[in-house]
Design a protein around this motif. Structure first.
Motif, PDB file in Angstrom:
ATOM      1  N   LEU A   1      46.137  39.599  48.590  1.00 31.18           N
ATOM      2  CA  LEU A   1      46.221  39.538  47.135  1.00 31.18           C
ATOM      3  C   LEU A   1      47.213  38.466  46.691  1.00 31.18           C
ATOM      4  CD1 LEU A   1      45.497  40.739  44.335  1.00 31.18           C
ATOM      5  CD2 LEU A   1      47.386  42.344  44.672  1.00 31.18           C
ATOM      6  N   ARG A   2      48.389  38.438  47.299  1.00 32.22           N
ATOM      7  CA  ARG A   2      49.390  37.419  46.952  1.00 32.22           C
ATOM      8  C   ARG A   2      48.884  36.014  47.266  1.00 32.22           C
ATOM      9  NH1 ARG A   2      54.547  40.673  49.182  1.00 32.22           N
ATOM     10  NH2 ARG A   2      54.857  41.951  47.339  1.00 32.22           N
TER      11      ARG A   2
ATOM     12  N   LYS B   1      42.223  43.190  44.819  1.00 33.74           N
ATOM     13  CA  LYS B   1      43.261  44.224  44.822  1.00 33.74           C
ATOM     14  C   LYS B   1      42.750  45.524  45.422  1.00 33.74           C
ATOM     15  CE  LYS B   1      46.571  46.570  41.902  1.00 33.74           C
ATOM     16  NZ  LYS B   1      47.078  46.789  40.559  1.00 33.74           N
TER      17      LYS B   1
ATOM     18  N   ASP C   1      44.774  44.919  50.807  1.00 32.85           N
ATOM     19  CA  ASP C   1      45.661  44.041  51.572  1.00 32.85           C
ATOM     20  C   ASP C   1      46.566  43.283  50.603  1.00 32.85           C
ATOM     21  OD1 ASP C   1      46.894  42.516  53.460  1.00 32.85           O
ATOM     22  OD2 ASP C   1      45.132  41.298  53.956  1.00 32.85           O
ATOM     23  N   GLU C   2      47.838  43.652  50.597  1.00 35.39           N
ATOM     24  CA  GLU C   2      48.810  43.063  49.662  1.00 35.39           C
ATOM     25  C   GLU C   2      49.034  41.573  49.934  1.00 35.39           C
ATOM     26  OE1 GLU C   2      51.256  43.521  46.354  1.00 35.39           O
ATOM     27  OE2 GLU C   2      50.113  45.106  47.325  1.00 35.39           O
ATOM     28  N   ASN C   3      49.076  41.193  51.203  1.00 35.56           N
ATOM     29  CA  ASN C   3      49.284  39.779  51.535  1.00 35.56           C
ATOM     30  C   ASN C   3      48.097  38.926  51.084  1.00 35.56           C
ATOM     31  OD1 ASN C   3      51.811  40.173  52.681  1.00 35.56           O
ATOM     32  ND2 ASN C   3      50.934  40.617  54.695  1.00 35.56           N
TER      33      ASN C   3
END
Length: 107
Positions: free
Chosen positions: A82-83, A74, A78-80
């Motif tokens: 993390l998902r 986290k 990078d949000e992608n």
């Protein structure tokens, strides 16, 4: 002692009390429906297996190892990524728990 800590302690104590009362009611209902024989013993044992698996996989070493790694991923920002990481871990854990459960049911 701060009022917030005291209030939190009272809430936890009250919820624990409610949990104990509901557990007593559950045991009374099971005893009334099944009696104190082998059927009740098998039922109670069968209910302990999923609880054991939950403790093993959800509250055990997995959770202690997962949280620091999740925090590191986290913090990368990078949000992608993390998902994708969460999806891979939850999918892998789901497969492992399913396999262990099937083995437990067959055994």
């Amino acid at each position: 002692m701060s009022r917030k800590l005291l209030k939190s302690g009272v809430i936890v104590s009250f919820m624990t009390f409610i949990s104990r009362i509901l557990g007593l009611v559950r045991d009374a209902v099971i005893a009334n429906l099944m009696g104190a024989g082998a059927n009740a013993d098998v039922f109670l044992f069968a209910n302990k297996i999923p609880n054991f698996l939950r403790r093993l996989f959800a509250e055990g070493a997995f959770a202690q190892a997962f949280i620091p790694v999740l925090t590191d991923v986290k913090n990368e920002g990078d949000e992608n990524h993390l998902r994708e990481f969460i999806a891979k871990v939850s999918g892998s854990l789901g497969v492992v728990v399913t396999i262990v459960t099937i083995i437990g049911v067959v055994a």
